[in-house]
Design a protein around this motif. Structure first.
Motif: not given
Length: 1300
Positions: A45-48, A125-130, A209-214
C-alpha cells in the motif's frame, strides 16, 4: 594560498553584503543536498519515492544506477520523475509484485561542467502482507511443577514485529518471575501451576511498517495436577548451552537474556568478572531476566554471566561480548578552493572495528579506473593529493569507507579559481584594547593566487621587527603585551600577481580593568548569611559594570530575587542552603576587557540522612548478635569524625542503667566480655581511636512503638559494626550521622529482628517495706523495664520474714504487680525482704536483703525544752532534749517548731496574730528563729513527728527586746519662701519599741563642702518642722530618722530646694480640655517647687485684649487644676498664665458645641452672680436638711469634719460651686491651714494641741507595734497634703475612722 582560499566560496555567496564585484561567470560544483535513507522497506500500500537533490552552477544533470547498472526512471512504466530544478527524484506506485520488480541497490549521480557528485547506496526492499503459515496446533500437556515453552515464531520481516501474548478476551497474560516472554517471542514457564490451565494462549504479532496485527492459532495448555511437586535445581531454557559469543555495535544497545526453569522458581543474577557494571547505562528488565546496556563502547568488551539460583543449586551461562563498530569519521574531507599552481590535499580519516577499507573516486569514477596521471596520488590510503593544480583540475571527489557493519561516503570538491586581490576588512577601522592584552588588527583578503599580506607602521617600515608583533595566515596582525605607546596607525598591504591593495587600522590602548579588592572564600553555616565584597578600577573613558556570577552563570539569570541581594558592589546571600555552595565570582568588565575574581563558598551544617541500612550475619542472632551496615551520609562539608584518645579496649558494652539505654563504657583488658546473650545492648566498633559519630538507635514496635533508644556511637569513617543485643527484643534499627554542627536526619528504619529469650539478668531495685496502717507493711519495688524482661512476661518472687527472730521461715508470693500488702503485723516491727525477677526461662540473680518496717503510730512524748536564748532583737535560739526513741513509735523524721506573735509590749498595741513554722531534722535539737519583731511577745511550741504524724507539743512564751524603728513615712517638702521649707512626715509603720523622737539632717548638693546640719527633735508626736535661712540657689538632701532608746532607725531621704532654683516655674504636663461652656487647665506641680499665686486668663481668638475673661481670684500653683466657666460653645480661646503681668505659659483650646451664642443684654435675673447666689442658697438648704436627718438618726452626733470644712480659707476655693473636681480634697486642706507667714513663724502641727482640745469621743487605732494607724479627723489646723509616697491609711487628710 590554500589556507586562505578555503574561505573564498562563503565570501562569494555573501558578495552583495560585502560590496565587492564577483565575476558572473564564476561557477559552483555540484553538491548533494538531500537523498533517501540507506534502507527503504515498502509494503503493497506504500508509494515508493527515491530522493536525490543537488545544487550547482551551471544547472545539475542527474543519472541513476541500480545494482551498478545504468537505470533510466523516465523510461520505466508507472514511474514519475520530478521536474523541479535541482531535483532528480522519482516516484512509482503499484501492487506488491510491481514493487518487488524494482527491488535493488540504487545510487544517484549529479553532474555539471565542474564535476560529478554521488549519493550513498539506497537499498529498496519490498515486502508483502505478513501472514502466519497454516499449521495445526496440538494441545500442550505438562505435569504440575514442570517447565514448558509456548512457541510464537512470527513471520520473518525486514522490520521485526512486536509480540504480545493474550487470551481470547484480549487480556494480556500476566508475567512474573515464573512466567516470562523471551526476546524471541516465546512464552516460558519456569514451572506450571494448575492455575495455568487454559486453552486460549494466543501470540499476537504487530508489524509497524505494514500497520498490521496478526495472531497465531490458540494454544491449549493442559496442566496435570499432582500431590507432590518435586523440587529441582535451575536449568536454563534460554540460552540452552553454557556459553555464547555476541557482537555488539558501538553506540548501539546490547541486550542479554537468561530464562531458567526450576522449582522453586529460580532468581536471576548478572555478574561481570572483568569489572563492575556501568551503573549509569545498565538496566535490568523482565524480572531481572534481561540485561540491557545502552550506548555500548569499547570498554564494554568482555564476559557477562547470568546465574539462575534456587535453594537446590545454580545454573549459569557466559556471554562473551565483542564490541565492533561501523565506520565513523575522524576527519571528513572538506570542499576547498585553490589558486593555480597550488597543491590540493583532501584527508579522509575513518575508524571502525574491523578497520574500514577506504577508496577514492573522482567525479564518481573509482581512482583505479582512471588513467595514470602524476597529479593524482594517495598517501596511506586516507589522503588524496593533487600537485600544481590548474583551473582545468576542478573536480568533485568521493571518499568511501566500508566494513561489514556499514558504509560511509563523503563528497568534497577541489575548485581552482583565478581572482584579483580584494581586502574585505573595512578601511580606516579603529580598534580599542587595554594595556597588557593582545590586540588583533584584521586584514581579510582573498584572491587567486592567494595574495601576500604585509603590515607597516606610519613610517613605512615593517612592524614585525618587534617580537610582540606576530602575523596570522589569514592576514590578521596580533600585538601581545600592549603598552600605552602602541597607540598608532597601522597599514595592511595585500598583493598578488594581478594587483595590490592597502587599508589603514587605528589602534587605541586604554587602561586595563583591575580588581583592587576581590571576594574572599568563606565557610558559613546553613541558614546564616554571607557577604562578598568587590572593588575595581576602570579606564575613565569606558563604560563599566560589576556583575556577580555563580559557577559561571550570571546571578540575575537564576531569578531568585529573595536569595541574592546586590548593592554597592556587595553580594549578600540570605538563608544559606547546601545548594548555595559553589564558586562565586566578581566580574568587572568594560567593552574591551573582563576581569574576574573568584571565591569559594562552602555551606556547612549537620549531616544528611544515612540512605540505606543492611542486616547480615543473622546466624549470630542465636548468640544475640547481628551485623549492621549502612551507606555513608552526606557530611555537608563537616566531616563526620573527630579525634578521641586511643585506648586499649577489649570490647564496648552498652549499660542499661536507670533512664539510659546503650550508654557506651570502655572495659580494659584483661577483663573478658560478658557471655553473649547475657550482656546489655552494646556495639563492638572496628576502629576504636576516634570518637563515635554515627549514632545507632533501636525501637521495639511491639513493646514501645515510636520510642527510640541509643545503642551507642561509632566513628564517622566506619560504615558497619557488630551489635551485641539483649534477649527477647524486637529490634528495628536506625542510624543518624553526627558532626560538630549536630545530628542529621535519621536513616530509614531497618527490618525487624527478634533475639531469643533468656532468664532475667537483673532484679528490681528500690525495694521498700513501709506500713500505711499500724498493723500492716506494704512492700514496693521499682519494676523492671520491658527491655530487661528477656521474655514476653516477667513476674516477681517476693519473700519476707521478721528480722532477728531465730528460726523464722521465709514467706513468699509470686506477683505480676509491683507491690504486696502484708497484714496483721505488730506496730513498727523490722522485716527482712527479698524481691527476685522470674520469667519462663528461669530466675534472676540472687536478690539482696532489704530491711523494711511495719506501720507507724503517732509519737507518745513531747520534746523537753532546754530554754530560749535571746540573740538580738529579732532572733532567738531554741533548744530541747531529744525524744526517747521508744516513744517515737516509728522513724523520727524531725521536729516541728511553731511560734506566733502575741502582741507588742507597748500598752496600746493591737493584737495581730503572726505565725511562723520551722521544720528541724531528726538529728538536730535546736533552731534559730529569725525575722522576729522587736519588743514583742511570742508563744512557742515544739513537736516530734514521724511518718504517721506529730506527737504532743512542749510550750513556752518569750519576749524580744526593743530595737531601732523603721523609716518615717511620707516625707514631703513644702516651699514657704525663697529661704524656707516646711517638712511634713508620718511616723514609721514599725516602731520596734517606744519612739523617743526624730533626727533631721540635711546638706547642700551643689557645694564642694559636705558639711551636714542635724537637729534632734525630741517630741515623738512631732509631724512637721520648718527650716529657714536656706540658700535659694541650692538644692539640698534631707534625711529623717525616727529614734528609740536603741538609737536612730532607717532614714527616709528627699531632695529639693526653694523657688529661686529656676527663673520660671515648672508646669509639668500642662494641658487644657474643654466642654461646651467650660475649660479645665491641669498641670503636675514639681516636687520641692515653692507655692505661688498667678492668674489664668481666657481670650477668644480675634477679640481685643480687653475681652480677656480674668480668673475671679488667684490660682495656687499646688492646686494642680483650674476650671473656667461661661465660655462660648465652638469657640477657639487663647489661654495665658500670668504672674505680675509676666506670661508664664500660653496655649489654646476650642470648646465643644454647635456655635457661638451671642446673648442680648439682660437684667440682673440673668446675671451669673445672681444665678450663682440662688443656687448656693438652695444647696445650703439641702445640706442643712441632710445634716438634720443625720443628727436625728445618730442621736444628735455629727462629724467634726463638717465643722472643719467651714474653716477653710476662702482663697483656696473658686467663687463658684465647682463640680468638675479642679481642686482635690487634699489641696483644699493644704492651703486652708498651712499657708506660711512672712516671718517664718509657723506653729508645728500638734506641738501645743492635745486630744482634749477636740472633746467628745475619739476613736484611736494602733498598729501591731503600737503606732497609730489613723489620725483624729477634727484638728483645728489641717496638715499639708501628702505626696505620692503617703499611705492612705496613715495620711492626716485621709482618716482611717470618722469621729462621731
Amino acid at each position: 594560498m590554500a589556507v586562505a582560499l578555503r574561505y573564498v566560496w562563503l565570501l562569494l555567496l555573501c558578495s552583495p553584503c560585502l560590496l565587492i564585484q564577483i565575476p558572473e561567470e564564476l561557477m559552483e560544483p555540484p553538491v548533494i543536498t538531500e537523498q533517501s535513507p540507506r534502507r527503504l522497506v515498502v509494503f503493497p500500500t506504500d508509494d515508493i519515492s527515491l530522493k536525490c537533490e543537488a545544487s550547482g552552477k551551471p544547472e545539475v544533470q542527474f543519472r541513476w544506477t541500480r545494482d551498478g547498472i545504468h537505470f533510466k526512471p523516465e523510461e520505466e512504466l508507472g514511474v514519475t520523475v520530478h521536474q523541479a530544478a535541482h531535483s532528480g527524484s522519482f516516484t512509482f506506485t503499484g501492487n506488491n509484485n510491481f514493487a518487488q520488480r524494482f527491488q535493488g541497490t540504487y545510487r544517484c549521480f549529479a553532474s555539471n561542467k565542474l564535476g560529478t557528485a554521488m549519493s550513498h547506496e539506497i537499498q529498496l526492499v519490498a515486502e508483502g502482507a505478513p501472514k502466519w503459515s497454516k499449521e495445526t496446533v496440538k494441545p500442550v500437556e505438562v505435569e504440575e511443577g514442570e517447565p514448558v515453552v509456548l512457541p510464537c515464531h512470527p513471520p520473518l520481516s525486514a522490520e521485526p514485529p512486536r509480540i504480545y501474548w493474550m487470551n481470547s478476551k484480549i487480556l494480556h497474560i500476566k508475567q512474573d518471575e515464573r512466567v516470562t516472554m523471551g526476546q524471541d517471542g516465546n512464552l516460558y514457564f519456569a514451572n506450571v501451576l494448575t492455575t495455568d490451565n487454559h486453552s486460549d494462549y494466543i501470540c499476537h504479532a504487530h508489524f509497524l511498517g505494514a500497520r498490521t496485527i496478526i495472531q497465531k492459532e490458540p494454544i491449549d495448555l493442559r496442566v496435570k495436577a499432582t500431590n507432590s511437586m518435586i523440587d529441582r535445581k535451575p536449568r536454563l531454557l534460554f540460552p540452552t548451552n553454557s556459553s555464547s559469543h555476541l557482537v555488539a555495535l558501538q553506540g548501539q544497545p546490547l541486550v542479554l537474556e537468561c530464562i531458567a526453569e526450576g522449582f522453586p522458581t529460580p532468581t536471576i543474577k548478572w555478574l561481570r568478572p572483568s569489572g563492575p557494571m556501568p551503573a549509569d547505562r545498565v538496566t535490568y528488565q523482565n524480572h531481572n531476566k534481561t540485561l540491557q546496556l545502552v550506548n555500548v563502547g569499547e570498554e564494554d568488551d568482555g564476559e557477562y554471566r547470568c546465574l539462575a539460583e534456587n535453594p537446590l543449586g545454580t545454573a549459569r551461562h557466559a556471554y562473551y561480548v565483542t564490541v565492533e563498530a561501523a565506520p565513523y569519521w575522524l576527519h571528513k574531507p572538506q570542499s576547498q578552493l585553490y589558486g593555480p599552481g597550488e597543491t590540493a590535499r583532501l584527508d579522509c580519516q575513518v575508524q571502525g572495528r574491523p578497520q574500514p577499507e577506504v577508496t577514492w573516486r573522482i567525479n564518481g569514477i573509482p581512482l583505479t579506473e582512471l588513467s595514470e596521471d602524476q597529479k593524482y596520488r594517495t598517501q596511506q590510503g586516507d589522503a588524496l593529493i593533487l600537485s600544481n593544480v590548474q583551473p582545468s583540475d576542478t573536480m568533485v571527489t568521493q571518499c568511501e569507507a566500508r566494513n561489514r557493519h556499514g558504509l560511509l561516503l563523503a563528497n568534497a570538491y577541489i575548485y581552482v579559481v583565478q581572482l584579483p586581490t580584494k581586502i574585505l576588512t573595512p578601511d580606516n577601522q579603529t580598534y580599542l584594547a587595554v594595556e597588557g592584552s593582545t590586540a588583533y588588527l584584521l586584514c581579510k583578503a582573498f584572491g587567486a593566487p592567494v595574495p601576500s599580506i604585509q603590515w607597516l607602521d606610519e613610517e613605512g617600515a615593517t612592524v614585525l621587527q618587534d617580537e610582540r608583533f606576530f602575523p596570522y595566515a589569514n592576514g590578521t596582525l596580533g600585538i601581545r603585551d600592549l603598552q600605552a605607546n602602541d597607540t598608532a596607525r597601522y597599514f595592511c598591504q595585500a598583493t598578488n600577481d594581478q594587483n595590490n591593495v592597502t587599508i589603514v587600522a587605528n589602534l587605541q590602548v586604554k587602561d586595563a580593568t583591575r580588581i583592587t579588592q576581590g571576594p574572599q572564600s568563606a565557610i558559613e553555616k546553613k541558614g546564616s548569611r554571607v557577604t562578598f565584597t568587590c572593588q575595581a578600577s576602570f579606564d575613565p573613558s569606558l563604560k563599566h559594570s560589576i556583575t556577580w556570577r555563580r559557577d559561571g552563570r550570571d546571578l540575575q539569570e537564576l531569578g531568585d530575587s529573595d536569595k541574592y541581594f546586590i548593592e554597592d558592589s556587595r553580594l549578600i546571600i540570605q538563608s544559606l542552603d547546601y545548594s548555595d555552595q559553589g564558586n562565586y565570582s566578581c566580574v568587572a568588565s568594560t567593552k574591551l576587557d573582563v576581569v574576574e575574581s573568584r571565591a569559594q563558598l562552602l555551606v556547612v551544617g549537620s549531616p544528611g540522612p544515612v540512605p540505606q541500612l543492611e542486616l547480615s550475619d543473622r546466624h549470630l542472632l542465636k548468640q544475640c548478635q547481628v551485623r549492621l551496615s549502612w551507606s555513608p551520609a552526606e557530611d555537608h562539608n563537616a566531616p563526620i569524625e573527630s579525634k578521641w584518645p586511643q585506648r586499649g579496649l577489649s570490647c564496648l558494652l552498652g549499660t542499661q542503667g536507670e533512664g539510659a539505654v546503650g550508654k557506651v563504657e570502655a572495659w580494659s583488658p584483661p577483663s573478658p566480655c560478658l557471655p553473649l546473650c547475657h550482656t546489655p545492648h552494646a556495639i563492638t566498633p572496628l576502629l576504636l581511636h576516634r570518637l563515635a559519630e554515627y549514632d545507632i538507635e533501636f525501637e521495639d514496635k511491639k513493646m514501645e512503638p515510636e520510642k527510640w533508644y541509643s545503642l551507642g556511637k561509632v566513628p564517622g569513617n566506619q560504615t558497619s559494626t557488630t551489635l551485641k543485643l539483649s534477649p527477647y527484643i524486637h529490634y528495628t534499627f536506625r542510624v543518624t550521622a553526627i558532626n560538630k554542627y549536630g545530628p542529621g536526619e535519621p536513616s530509614p528504619a531497618s527490618e525487624t529482628v527478634l533475639t531469643p529469650e533468656a532468664a532475667p539478668e537483673k532484679n528490681p531495685v528500690d525495694v521498700r517495706g513501709e506500713g500505711n496502717e499500724t498493723n500492716n507493711m506494704v512492700i514496693t519495688w521499682k519494676p523492671l523495664k520491658w527491655m530487661d524482661w528477656n521474655a514476653p512476661q516477667v513476674q516477681y518472687r517476693v519473700q519476707w520474714r521478721p528480722q532477728g527472730v531465730r528460726g523464722a521461715a521465709w514467706q513468699e508470693q509470686i506477683l505480676s504487680k509491683p507491690f504486696l500488702v502484708v497484714t496483721n503485723t505488730s506496730t513498727f516491727v523490722p522485716y527482712e525482704i527479698r524481691v527476685q525477677a522470674v520469667n519462663s526461662q528461669g530466675k534472676g540473680p540472687e536478690p539482696h536483703v532489704t530491711i523494711g518496717y511495719s506501720g507507724e503510730d503517732f509519737p507518745q512524748a513531747s520534746p523537753q525544752l532546754d530554754g530560749v536564748k535571746i540573740l538580738n532583737s529579732s532572733a532567738v535560739l531554741v533548744k530541747w532534749w531529744p525524744v526517747d526513741p521508744a516513744q517515737v513509735k516509728g522513724h523520727l523524721r524531725g521536729y516541728n517548731v511553731t511560734y506566733w506573735w502575741e502582741g507588742s509590749q507597748r500598752k496600746h498595741s493591737k493584737r495581730h496574730v503572726h505565725r511562723g513554722h520551722v521544720v528541724v531534722p531528726a538529728n538536730t535539737t535546736s533552731a534559730i528563729l529569725s525575722g522576729l519583731r522587736p519588743y514583742s511577745s511570742y508563744h512557742l511550741e515544739v513537736q516530734a513527728f514521724n511518718g504517721r504524724g506529730a506527737g504532743p507539743a512542749s510550750e513556752i512564751t518569750f519576749s524580744t527586746p526593743e530595737g531601732v524603728p523603721g523609716h518615717p513615712e511620707a516625707l514631703h517638702l513644702e516651699c514657704q519662701s525663697d529661704t524656707s521649707l516646711l517638712l511634713h512626715w508620718q511616723p514609721p509603720l514599725s516602731h520596734n519599741g517606744v519612739l523617743t523622737g526624730y533626727v533631721l539632717s540635711y546638706h547642700p548638693l551643689d557645694e564642694g563642702s559636705k558639711e551636714q546640719l542635724s537637729f534632734d527633735l525630741r517630741n515623738p508626736e512631732l509631724r512637721m518642722h520648718n527650716l529657714t535661712n536656706l540658700d535659694p540657689h541650692l538644692r539640698y538632701r534631707f534625711q529623717l530618722q525616727a529614734t528609740t532608746k536603741k538609737g536612730p532607725g532607717e532614714a527616709i531621704v528627699r531632695e529639693g530646694g526653694t523657688m529661686a532654683l529656676s527663673e520660671s516655674p515648672d508646669f509639668g504636663n500642662i494641658s487644657a480640655t474643654a466642654g461646651e461652656n467650660y475649660s479645665i487647665v491641669s498641670w503636675v506641680p514639681r516636687e520641692g517647687q515653692c507655692n505661688f499665686r498667678f492668674h489664668i486668663l481666657f481670650k477668644a481668638l480675634g477679640e481685643k485684649v480687653s475681652a480677656y475673661l480674668p480668673s475671679p481670684q488667684y490660682v495656687n500653683y499646688n492646686q494642680s487644676s483650674y476650671t473656667q466657666w461661661d465660655l462660648q460653645p465652638d469657640t477657639d480661646y487663647e489661654i495665658h498664665l500670668l504672674k505680675e503681668k509676666k506670661v508664664l505659659h500660653q496655649m489654646a483650646v476650642k470648646t465643644n458645641g454647635t456655635g457661638r451664642v451671642r446673648l442680648p443684654p439682660a437684667g440682673f435675673a440673668t446675671e451669673g452672680w445672681f444665678i450663682g447666689c440662688v443656687s448656693a442658697v438652695i444647696l445650703l438648704l439641702l445640706i442643712l436638711l441632710i445634716l438634720c436627718f443625720i443628727k436625728r438618726s445618730k442621736g444628735g452626733k455629727y462629724s467634726v469634719k463638717d465643722k472643719e470644712d467651714t474653716q477653710v480659707d476662702s482663697e483656696a476655693r473658686p467663687m463658684k460651686d465647682e463640680t468638675f473636681g479642679e481642686y482635690s480634697d487634699n489641696e483644699e486642706k493644704a492651703f486652708g491651714s498651712s499657708q506660711p507667714s512672712l516671718n517664718g513663724d509657723i506653729k508645728p502641727l500638734g506641738s501645743d494641741d492635745s486630744l482634749a482640745d477636740y472633746g467628745g469621743s475619739v476613736d484611736v487605732q494602733f498598729n501591731e507595734d503600737g503606732s497609730f494607724i489613723g489620725q483624729y479627723s477634727g484638728k483645728k489646723e489641717k496638715e499639708a497634703a501628702g505626696g505620692n509616697d503617703s499611705s492612705g491609711a496613715t495620711s492626716p487628710i485621709n482618716p482611717a475612722v470618722t469621729l462621731e
